[in-house]
Scaffold this motif. Structure first.
Motif, PDB file in Angstrom:
ATOM      1  N   ASP A 254       8.137   9.529   2.967  1.00 29.37           N
ATOM      2  CA  ASP A 254       8.146   9.725   4.409  1.00 29.37           C
ATOM      3  C   ASP A 254       9.026  10.858   5.005  1.00 29.37           C
ATOM      4  O   ASP A 254       9.990  10.665   5.790  1.00 29.37           O
ATOM      5  N   ASP A 255       8.618  11.928   4.513  1.00 27.35           N
ATOM      6  CA  ASP A 255       9.266  13.071   5.105  1.00 27.35           C
ATOM      7  C   ASP A 255      10.761  13.422   4.489  1.00 27.35           C
ATOM      8  O   ASP A 255      11.374  14.515   4.712  1.00 27.35           O
ATOM      9  N   LYS A 256      11.470  12.449   3.852  1.00 20.76           N
ATOM     10  CA  LYS A 256      12.668  12.646   3.241  1.00 20.76           C
ATOM     11  C   LYS A 256      12.778  13.107   1.689  1.00 20.76           C
ATOM     12  O   LYS A 256      12.013  12.386   0.989  1.00 20.76           O
ATOM     13  N   PRO A 257      13.394  14.229   1.462  1.00 25.80           N
ATOM     14  CA  PRO A 257      13.245  14.714   0.245  1.00 25.80           C
ATOM     15  C   PRO A 257      13.858  13.698  -0.980  1.00 25.80           C
ATOM     16  O   PRO A 257      14.797  12.934  -0.761  1.00 25.80           O
TER      17      PRO A 257
ATOM     18  N   LEU B  33       0.798  -1.193   0.051  1.00 24.15           N
ATOM     19  CA  LEU B  33       0.080  -0.119   0.028  1.00 24.15           C
ATOM     20  C   LEU B  33       0.785   1.207  -0.091  1.00 24.15           C
ATOM     21  O   LEU B  33       1.869   1.243   0.709  1.00 24.15           O
ATOM     22  N   VAL B  34       0.299   2.154  -0.806  1.00 25.57           N
ATOM     23  CA  VAL B  34       1.249   3.459  -0.904  1.00 25.57           C
ATOM     24  C   VAL B  34       0.285   4.765  -0.795  1.00 25.57           C
ATOM     25  O   VAL B  34      -0.759   4.799  -1.352  1.00 25.57           O
ATOM     26  N   HIS B  35       0.645   5.809  -0.002  1.00 23.79           N
ATOM     27  CA  HIS B  35      -0.094   6.799   0.035  1.00 23.79           C
ATOM     28  C   HIS B  35       0.360   8.062  -0.653  1.00 23.79           C
ATOM     29  O   HIS B  35       1.518   8.227  -0.586  1.00 23.79           O
ATOM     30  N   LEU B  36      -0.612   8.829  -1.277  1.00 24.67           N
ATOM     31  CA  LEU B  36      -0.073   9.861  -2.187  1.00 24.67           C
ATOM     32  C   LEU B  36      -0.837  11.369  -1.510  1.00 24.67           C
ATOM     33  O   LEU B  36      -2.260  11.022  -1.481  1.00 24.67           O
ATOM     34  N   TRP B  37      -0.181  12.074  -1.055  1.00 25.74           N
ATOM     35  CA  TRP B  37      -0.787  13.294  -0.572  1.00 25.74           C
ATOM     36  C   TRP B  37      -0.114  14.394  -1.517  1.00 25.74           C
ATOM     37  O   TRP B  37       0.882  14.963  -1.346  1.00 25.74           O
ATOM     38  N   TRP B  38      -0.980  15.352  -1.984  1.00 22.97           N
ATOM     39  CA  TRP B  38      -0.727  16.561  -2.696  1.00 22.97           C
ATOM     40  C   TRP B  38      -0.985  17.703  -1.363  1.00 22.97           C
ATOM     41  O   TRP B  38      -2.225  18.026  -1.369  1.00 22.97           O
TER      42      TRP B  38
ATOM     43  N   HIS C 202       5.937  -0.248   2.653  1.00 21.67           N
ATOM     44  CA  HIS C 202       4.347  -0.842   3.031  1.00 21.67           C
ATOM     45  C   HIS C 202       3.847   0.744   3.823  1.00 21.67           C
ATOM     46  O   HIS C 202       4.195   0.897   4.786  1.00 21.67           O
ATOM     47  N   LYS C 203       2.909   1.154   3.173  1.00 24.25           N
ATOM     48  CA  LYS C 203       2.015   2.172   3.807  1.00 24.25           C
ATOM     49  C   LYS C 203       2.974   3.399   4.101  1.00 24.25           C
ATOM     50  O   LYS C 203       2.426   4.302   4.541  1.00 24.25           O
ATOM     51  N   SER C 204       3.837   3.610   2.920  1.00 16.77           N
ATOM     52  CA  SER C 204       4.660   4.863   2.961  1.00 16.77           C
ATOM     53  C   SER C 204       3.805   6.132   2.618  1.00 16.77           C
ATOM     54  O   SER C 204       2.709   5.789   1.941  1.00 16.77           O
ATOM     55  N   LEU C 205       4.247   7.292   3.065  1.00 17.64           N
ATOM     56  CA  LEU C 205       3.493   8.451   2.581  1.00 17.64           C
ATOM     57  C   LEU C 205       4.434   9.155   1.490  1.00 17.64           C
ATOM     58  O   LEU C 205       5.693   9.675   1.701  1.00 17.64           O
ATOM     59  N   ILE C 206       3.908   9.108   0.338  1.00 16.17           N
ATOM     60  CA  ILE C 206       4.575  10.114  -0.843  1.00 16.17           C
ATOM     61  C   ILE C 206       3.853  11.217  -0.981  1.00 16.17           C
ATOM     62  O   ILE C 206       2.747  11.456  -1.195  1.00 16.17           O
TER      63      ILE C 206
END
Ligand SMILES: [Fe+2]
Ligand SMILES: [Fe+2]
Ligand SMILES: [Zn+2]
Lengths: 108, 513, 96
Positions: free
Chosen positions: A80-83, A25-30, A99-103
Motif C-alpha cells: 500500500d505504497d509503504k516500502p 484478498l491480496v493484490h500483487l502488482w509487478w 484485506h485487499k491490500s496492494l503488494i
C-alpha cells in the motif's frame, strides 16, 4: 452524496473480509511490466509467511514471463505504497498486508 | 358519400396521446405514479413531452412487421445457401459470440425496464414512446438470438450465452452496467440508457459492428443489425427528448441531470472497452479503427454537435471525457492483450494478430502500436514458437465499479497501470480510473454490493476452487475458449473449404449442442 | 472542451438498398450543402446546416406514393435533432 431511493438503502459489502474466514484478498502488482495486463488477486491466509507467499503465489504467476527467473530477478517491495523489506518467515499480516491490500514490486 | 378525410400525422398522434388519455378521479396522481418524485426531478407539465416521430399504433405495427419480413427473408436464404461458409474466417464469429453473450441479454433487460416506464411515467406521450421501445427491445433480443442461432449449428461458443451472461467474468461488465441502470429511478434510467447509451454511445457499438458484419461476409448479422438500428433512431430520439424535457421543466433539474451524464458517460465508455478490441483485433477484415470510430461518432458528432446544443441549458461535456479522448490511442490494445491472456476462461478465442493485422494496427496507431504493443506480441509469438501459449496464471484485480480487470493505464503514462483506491466504512475498494472512483464515491452504498467474479470465485460461489471447476460452472465446452490456432472450429473450417465442390454434401455440424 | 469553430454538422446514416437510392437522391437534390459518404452497407449523409427529406422529392424518384413514416425503414442512425416529422417533410437540425 447518498443513493436516492424509495426506501432505506443499506447493504453489506459483498466482499467484506469476514466472508473469507482467516484469509483475505491480496493484490500483487509487478509495476512496469506490461507482460502482465493487470495486477493479480489472491486469497491468502493472514498468517501466511512471506516465503510461502513468494513460493506459492508470486513465483508461479511471474514464471509466465519468460524473462523472469526466480533465482536472479530481484525486487523492491511496497505494501500500500509503504516500502517494506520482507523477511522470510514474517507473516503477511505482520508486514502490514490487510484485506485487499496492494503488494507492489519493481524489478531492481 | 365522400370518404372521411384522413387525419394528418399530427392529428393522429394527438388523438392517440391526448384524446385517449384521461384524468384520474379515484386516486391521486402520486398514488398512480409513485416513482417519479424521489429522484428530485421536478416536472410541471407532462404534456410538453412530444415524440417527434409522431408514431401511432397502426404505423408502428405496419413498419415493424415489414422490418421483420425483410430480416427473415435474409435468414432463409442464408440457411438455404450454406451462408455460414461465406465468412472471411471463423475467427470473425468471436465478435458475434461476445455480442450474443454480452449485448443480447441487455436488450431483454431494456425491454423489461421500458415496459415499466410505459406504466409508470405520468405523461401519455412518453408512456407510449416507452411502450414502443419496450416492444422494439424484445424484438431485438429475439431477432439477435434467432439470427445467431444459425451459426450455433456449425460453430463453437453460441450455446450457453444466457447462462454465461450471469456468471462469466468479462460478462459481469455489461451485466452490472445494466443492473446499475435498472435499479435506478425512471429518470436516471432514461439518462443512463435512453440518452447516454442510445444517443451518446450506441453508434460506436452498432454502426461499426454492422459494417464489420457486412465486411466479413455475415449477411444475417448485418441485416438484423440494420433492422434493430432502424428502431435505434427512435430510441435516440426518445433519449434526446427525455433530456431536453427534464432540462426545460425546471432549472433545479440541471445539476441532477449533469451528474447523471457524468456518471453514465463513464459507465458506458468503460463498457465500450470491449467493443474497441472487437473493431481493432477481432474482425479479420477491418472496417475502421476504434480511434477513428471514436473521433467520428463521439468527438465530432457528440462533443462537436450535441454538447454545444445542450450548453444552452447549462450542460457541459461529461466529466473525465478528456481521459477517454487520451485513451483512444491505447484502449483497444490493452483490452485485447488482456483477453489474450485470459481467453482460457472466455466464451471466445484469441490469438497473436497476424503480420498483416499488425501492419494495419501500426498504421492506425503510429504513436503507440510499434512502441508499446508490438514488443509484447513478439514476445508472445516467441512463446508460441517454443511450443507454449501464454495464459495468465491467476485471477486479475477488478475495478469495483466497471468490473473490468484493472488493465487501464495512468492518464498520460501508458506504461503504468492506473491504481485508485478509496476507503468506505473501514473497507478498501479499488478502481481502474478517476471516473470509476468518482462514481463509487457518489453512491458507495450501491457499489459495495458489486458481484465481482474474482471475489465470488474465491468465496467458493462459482462451481469450485480450481479453474476447471469454474469453467464447467460457466458451461464452457472444448473449443469455446483459448487459442484460435488449432481450435476445432479452425480445423473444421479448413476441412469444409478443402472439399467444397458443388456435389459435396453440406458440412456436418461440429458443435455438440 | 473547447468549442470548435467549424460548422456543427448534422447527419443521417441510411441503409444502402435499391429503394433507398431514391431517398438518398432526393436528399442530395434538396440539400445543396450535404456530403455523401459510402460505407460498407450504408450511406452517410452529413450537412453543415440541416438535412431535409421531402415526401414529394422522394415520390418523384420512386414513381409511387411514399409516406414519411417509411423513412423508418431506411434510417440506421442520425445525429442532430429531429425538428420536424410530418406528412410532407422530415427536418434534422440542432435546436440551439
Ligand atoms: Fe435494442
Ligand atoms: Fe435501443
Ligand atoms: Zn473501472
Amino acid at each position: 452524496m447518498a443513493v436516492r431511493s424509495i426506501g432505506e438503502y443499506k447493504f453489506p459489502s459483498r466482499s467484506r473480509q469476514e466472508l473469507y474466514g482467516d484469509d483475505q484478498l491480496v493484490h500483487l502488482w509487478w509495476k512496469g511490466n506490461l507482460w502482465f495486463c493487470a495486477a493479480a488477486c489472491f486469497r491468502a491466509p493472514k498468517a501466511m509467511s512471506w516465503n510461502d507467499f513468494v513460493a506459492g503465489m508470486v513465483n508461479p504467476l511471474f514464471s509466465c514471463d519468460p524473462d523472469f527467473d526466480a533465482a536472479t530477478t530481484t525486487f523492491t517491495w511496497t505494501v500500500d505504497d509503504k516500502p517494506v523489506s520482507p523477511a522470510g518467515d514474517e507473516s503477511l499480516e505482520a508486514l502490514g498486508v490487510g484485506h485487499k491490500s496492494l503488494i507492489t514490486c519493481v524489478a531492481a | 358519400m365522400a370518404a372521411p378525410r384522413k387525419l394528418s400525422m399530427k392529428q393522429r398522434y394527438a388523438a392517440l396521446t391526448r384524446d385517449l388519455d384521461w384524468d384520474l378521479s379515484y386516486v391521486d396522481e402520486d398514488t398512480a405514479y409513485p416513482y417519479t418524485s424521489f429522484e428530485g426531478i421536478k416536472i410541471h407539465d407532462w404534456s410538453k413531452w412530444e415524440d417527434p416521430f409522431r408514431l401511432t399504433i397502426d404505423a408502428y405495427m405496419k413498419y415493424q412487421a415489414e422490418k421483420d419480413k425483410r430480416l427473415y427473408a435474409v435468414l432463409d436464404s442464408f440457411a438455404q445457401g450454406q451462408g455460414h461458409l461465406q465468412l472471411t474466417d471463423p475467427s470473425y464469429l468471436n465478435a458475434m459470440k461476445l455480442f450474443l453473450q454480452g449485448v443480447t441479454p441487455l436488450e431483454y433487460q431494456a425491454h423489461r425496464n421500458f415496459a415499466y416506464l410505459a406504466r409508470f411515467l405520468n405523461g401519455p406521450g412518453p408512456r407510449f414512446a416507452a411502450l414502443c421501445q419496450s416492444q422494439d427491445e424484445l424484438r431485438h433480443a429475439q431477432t439477435e438470438i434467432h439470427t445467431l442461432s444459425n451459426y450455433n449449428k456449425y460453430y463453437q461458443g453460441f450455446h450457453s450465452w444466457n447462462h454465461q451472461h450471469d456468471r462469466v467474468w468479462y460478462l459481469s461488465v455489461p451485466k452490472s452496467y445494466f443492473d446499475d441502470a435498472v435499479t435506478a429511478g425512471p429518470f436516471e434510467f432514461l439518462i443512463a440508457i435512453g440518452f447516454s447509451f442510445e444517443y451518446l454511445l450506441t453508434n460506436l457499438l452498432f454502426v461499426p459492428f454492422m459494417s464489420g458484419a457486412s465486411f466479413n461476409g455475415d449477411l444475417p448479422t448485418m441485416t438484423f443489425g440494420f433492422s434493430a438500428q432502424s428502431d435505434e433512431s427512435r430510441h435516440m430520439t426518445l433519449g434526446l427528448e427525455a433530456i431536453k424535457f427534464m432540462l426545460e421543466q425546471d432549472p433545479d433539474n440541471v445539476p441532477i441531470v449533469q451528474a447523471w451524464i457524468d456518471k453514465w458517460f463513464w459507465r458506458g465508455y468503460r463498457l465500450l472497452a470491449l467493443v474497441s478490441q472487437m473493431l481493432d483485433y477481432m474482425l479479420p477484415r477491418k472496417v475502421m479503427s476504434w480511434k477513428e470510430a471514436f473521433e467520428l461518432y463521439f468527438e465530432e458528432q457528440m462533443l462537436g454537435g450535441l454538447f454545444p446544443d445542450l450548453a444552452y441549458y447549462g450542460i457541459t461535456p461529461p466529466r473525465h471525457v478528456e481521459h477517454a479522448i487520451a485513451e483512444k490511442e491505447v484502449l483497444s490494445h490493452q483490452v485485447y492483450w488482456t483477453l489474450y491472456q485470459f481467453s482460457f476462461a472466455a466464451g471466445f478465442t484469441t490469438t497473436v494478430p497476424s503480420e498483416d493485422a499488425q501492419k494495419w494496427l501500426a498504421e492506425q496507431y503510429p504513436q503507440t502500436f510499434e512502441k508499446l504493443y508490438k514488443p509484447l506480441w513478439d514476445k508472445a509469438s516467441a512463446v508460441v514458437d517454443n511450443g507454449g501459449r501464454y495464459f495468465y496464471q491467476g485471477l486479475p484485480q477488478l475495478c469495483q465499479v466497471c468490473q473490468v480487470p484493472m488493465l487501464f493505464t495512468e492518464p498520460g503514462d501508458p506504461t503504468t497501470i492506473c491504481q485508485r483506491h478509496t476507503e468506505f466504512e473501514g473497507e478498501r475498494y479499488d478502481f481502474c480510473s478517476d471516473g470509476c472512483q468518482w462514481i463509487f464515491e457518489r453512491e458507495p452504498e450501491k457499489y459495495v454490493q458489486a458481484w465481482l467474479p474474482v471475489h465470488q470465485i474465491y468465496q467458493g460461489n462459482c462451481g469450485g476452487p480450481t479453474v476447471p471447476d469454474v469453467l464447467a460452472w460457466y458451461k464452457l465446452q472444448p473449443g469455446d475458449n483459448g487459442e484460435i490456432a488449432g481450435n476445432v472450429e479452425q480445423t473444421a473450417w479448413e476441412a469444409w473449404h478443402a472439399t467444397s465442390s458443388a456435389e459435396e454434401q453440406a458440412p456436418a455440424p461440429v458443435a455438440g449442442n | 472542451m473547447t468549442q470548435s469553430t467549424r460548422a456543427r454538422q448534422v447527419g443521417v446514416d441510411i441503409q444502402e438498398t435499391e429503394e433507398n437510392r431514391a431517398v438518398v437522391e432526393a436528399i442530395e437534390a434538396d440539400n445543396a450543402d450535404c456530403a455523401v459518404r459510402h460505407m460498407p452497407g450504408l450511406v452517410r449523409i452529413t450537412s453543415p446546416t440541416r438535412i431535409v427529406v421531402n415526401r414529394e422529392s422522394v415520390e418523384q424518384r420512386l414513381g409511387r406514393e411514399w409516406e414519411t413514416h417509411e423513412f423508418q425503414l431506411a434510417i440506421v442512425s442520425y445525429f442532430g435533432h429531429i425538428a420536424e416529422w410530418d406528412d410532407d417533410q422530415i427536418l434534422i437540425q440542432w435546436d440551439h
